[in-house]
Design a protein around this motif. Structure first.
Motif, PDB file in Angstrom:
ATOM      1  N   ASP A 193     -61.961  16.706   9.323  1.00  0.00           N
ATOM      2  CA  ASP A 193     -63.338  16.224   9.424  1.00  0.00           C
ATOM      3  C   ASP A 193     -63.370  14.919  10.216  1.00  0.00           C
ATOM      4  O   ASP A 193     -63.881  13.893   9.757  1.00  0.00           O
ATOM      5  CB  ASP A 193     -63.942  16.021   8.035  1.00  0.00           C
ATOM      6  N   HIS A 244     -64.509  12.098  12.522  1.00  0.00           N
ATOM      7  CA  HIS A 244     -65.798  11.553  12.939  1.00  0.00           C
ATOM      8  C   HIS A 244     -65.597  10.687  14.192  1.00  0.00           C
ATOM      9  O   HIS A 244     -65.336  11.208  15.257  1.00  0.00           O
ATOM     10  CB  HIS A 244     -66.442  10.790  11.783  1.00  0.00           C
ATOM     11  N   THR A 256     -62.138  11.569   8.177  1.00  0.00           N
ATOM     12  CA  THR A 256     -63.070  11.375   7.077  1.00  0.00           C
ATOM     13  C   THR A 256     -62.641  12.132   5.824  1.00  0.00           C
ATOM     14  O   THR A 256     -62.780  11.634   4.704  1.00  0.00           O
ATOM     15  CB  THR A 256     -64.481  11.799   7.513  1.00  0.00           C
ATOM     16  N   ASP A 307     -62.500  13.558   0.626  1.00  0.00           N
ATOM     17  CA  ASP A 307     -63.693  12.881   1.145  1.00  0.00           C
ATOM     18  C   ASP A 307     -64.351  12.029   0.056  1.00  0.00           C
ATOM     19  O   ASP A 307     -65.516  12.206  -0.291  1.00  0.00           O
ATOM     20  CB  ASP A 307     -64.684  13.905   1.702  1.00  0.00           C
ATOM     21  N   HIS A 355     -66.463   8.895   2.128  1.00  0.00           N
ATOM     22  CA  HIS A 355     -67.059   9.265   3.415  1.00  0.00           C
ATOM     23  C   HIS A 355     -66.940   8.127   4.430  1.00  0.00           C
ATOM     24  O   HIS A 355     -67.929   7.667   5.017  1.00  0.00           O
ATOM     25  CB  HIS A 355     -68.511   9.701   3.280  1.00  0.00           C
ATOM     26  N   ASN A 386     -66.585   6.915   7.919  1.00  0.00           N
ATOM     27  CA  ASN A 386     -67.080   7.686   9.065  1.00  0.00           C
ATOM     28  C   ASN A 386     -67.062   6.938  10.395  1.00  0.00           C
ATOM     29  O   ASN A 386     -66.841   7.529  11.431  1.00  0.00           O
ATOM     30  CB  ASN A 386     -68.496   8.193   8.783  1.00  0.00           C
ATOM     31  N   ASP A 400     -65.551  13.626  -3.479  1.00  0.00           N
ATOM     32  CA  ASP A 400     -66.942  13.800  -3.094  1.00  0.00           C
ATOM     33  C   ASP A 400     -67.870  12.795  -3.774  1.00  0.00           C
ATOM     34  O   ASP A 400     -69.073  13.010  -3.880  1.00  0.00           O
ATOM     35  CB  ASP A 400     -67.398  15.232  -3.417  1.00  0.00           C
ATOM     36  N   TRP A 431     -69.026   9.978  -2.829  1.00  0.00           N
ATOM     37  CA  TRP A 431     -69.978   9.269  -1.974  1.00  0.00           C
ATOM     38  C   TRP A 431     -71.401   9.811  -2.084  1.00  0.00           C
ATOM     39  O   TRP A 431     -72.366   9.075  -1.891  1.00  0.00           O
ATOM     40  CB  TRP A 431     -69.532   9.321  -0.517  1.00  0.00           C
ATOM     41  N   ARG A 432     -71.548  11.087  -2.414  1.00  0.00           N
ATOM     42  CA  ARG A 432     -72.891  11.677  -2.478  1.00  0.00           C
ATOM     43  C   ARG A 432     -73.748  11.044  -3.578  1.00  0.00           C
ATOM     44  O   ARG A 432     -74.976  11.083  -3.520  1.00  0.00           O
ATOM     45  CB  ARG A 432     -72.805  13.187  -2.686  1.00  0.00           C
TER      46      ARG A 432
END
Length: 358
Positions: free
Chosen positions: A117, A119, A134, A164, A167, A169, A191, A193-194
């Motif tokens: 991934d 970036h 990322t 990730d 994140h 980036n 995950d 960061w969401r």
């Protein structure tokens, strides 16, 4: 409008993409003596934007799966894709043209990294390619025998794992060295960061890992230019800057879309806009601000005057393309094109170099 053939679309006769620029956009490209490149991972395209001799925009596109990070200097172009990193070289000599184009970018070397991934991509002062992996939350470079070589990760990450977590980036160079990075959060769980999209974003100083700005909403695309660190506070739709030594984010311009991609030409910044695609990009302050201003999110480019914050020129990209990732300025380029792998043109295009010594 496009210089390259559209993909097959069955029985419909509608164009798969429409590119519309403000009336002065081609003149601005001529005044700055630049062309632009930008990517969309959503439809897997590299776009090249220049101008025809009579002054109208020239748009060229090629297909590369999940095209994302860009770096360019006019002669060389680097592009990250789903599981590879490509180096393109211009095959034309100064004053030479190919089918009316003054740059012919050909993919010369492809490095297979696996799906990291990737970036942002930069070339540092030593000529080494450095990219944001990322998926692993780290900065990395190429490796001869392995997929990649990790170089740095934020101190709040306990390990480099393909999860990730924060994140990571964006990446900015200063004096030829990686100096600043952006992350959507400081989370250290898969995950994570969401859960911090609204205000968990940070700007990090490299290599110390010191947080020099916080409270941001999904920051992207940090770039050092004229003594400031510019970036996008993407979740709010604000383009602005911070002092390189640290401090609060100072908005300059509200932009009608989710911001990613940033490059500079003279007194101007070129920024990329996307339409939010799912719940990851919805529910942010950007949505409320667009509604307040009576506007819809758009996909395209804006040219922002750094002296005033006003939008000097704009480009709309409509149709199948709804999201962009990166944008790069191609200095001293009028009308660029590139070769891809969907046709046999690449096998028929040969440039013979100067004779060497055995």
């Amino acid at each position: 409008m496009s210089d390259s053939p559209s993909p097959a679309t069955g029985v419909t006769t509608e164009p798969w993409v429409e590119v519309t620029g403000s009336p002065g956009f081609p003149s601005w490209l001529a005044e700055q003596n630049v062309s632009l490149a930008f990517t969309t991972y959503q439809t897997g395209k590299l776009f090249l934007l220049g101008r025809h001799p009579e002054g109208r925009l020239a748009v060229f596109e090629r297909t590369f799966n999940r095209a994302m990070g860009l770096w360019a200097d006019g002669q060389t172009l680097w592009l990250s894709t789903r599981y590879q990193l490509w180096r393109f070289e211009n095959l034309l000599q100064p004053g030479e043209f190919y089918q009316g184009h003054d740059r012919l970018y050909v993919p010369k070397v492809g490095y297979t990294t696996g799906d990291l991934d990737v970036h942002d991509v930069v070339i540092d002062g030593t000529g080494r390619v450095v990219f944001v992996a990322t998926g692993f939350g780290c900065l990395a470079t190429l490796a001869e025998r392995s997929s990649f070589t990790p170089l740095w990760r934020p101190p709040f990450l306990s390990k480099a794992a393909a999860e990730d977590r924060c994140h990571l980036n964006g990446l900015a160079l200063a004096d030829g060295r990686p100096r600043y990075a952006t992350a959507v959060s400081t989370s250290d769980v898969v995950d994570g960061w969401r859960d911090r999209r609204h205000d968990g974003g940070v700007v990090l100083e490299i290599p110390a890992g010191r947080v020099i700005a916080s409270g941001l909403s999904m920051p992207h695309s940090p770039r050092c230019y004229r003594g400031r660190l510019w970036l996008h506070n993407s979740g709010t739709g604000q383009f602005g800057s911070i002092d390189p030594g640290g401090g609060p984010f100072q908005p300059l311009t509200f932009c009608p879309g989710y911001l990613r991609g940033l490059a500079f030409a003279g007194d101007y910044a070129v920024v990329g806009l996307s339409q939010p695609r799912d719940k990851t990009f919805t529910g942010l302050a950007l949505e409320a601000e667009l509604e307040k201003r009576g506007a819809d999110a758009r996909c395209g480019l804006l040219v922002i005057d750094l002296r005033s914050g006003d939008v000097a020129h704009w480009l709309r990209v409509e149709g199948m393309v709804r999201e962009l990732y990166d944008v790069a300025v191609l200095p001293r380029v009028c009308r660029p094109m590139a070769l891809g792998f969907k046709t046999d043109e690449i096998q028929r295009t040969i440039a013979v170099g100067a004779e060497g010594v055995l």
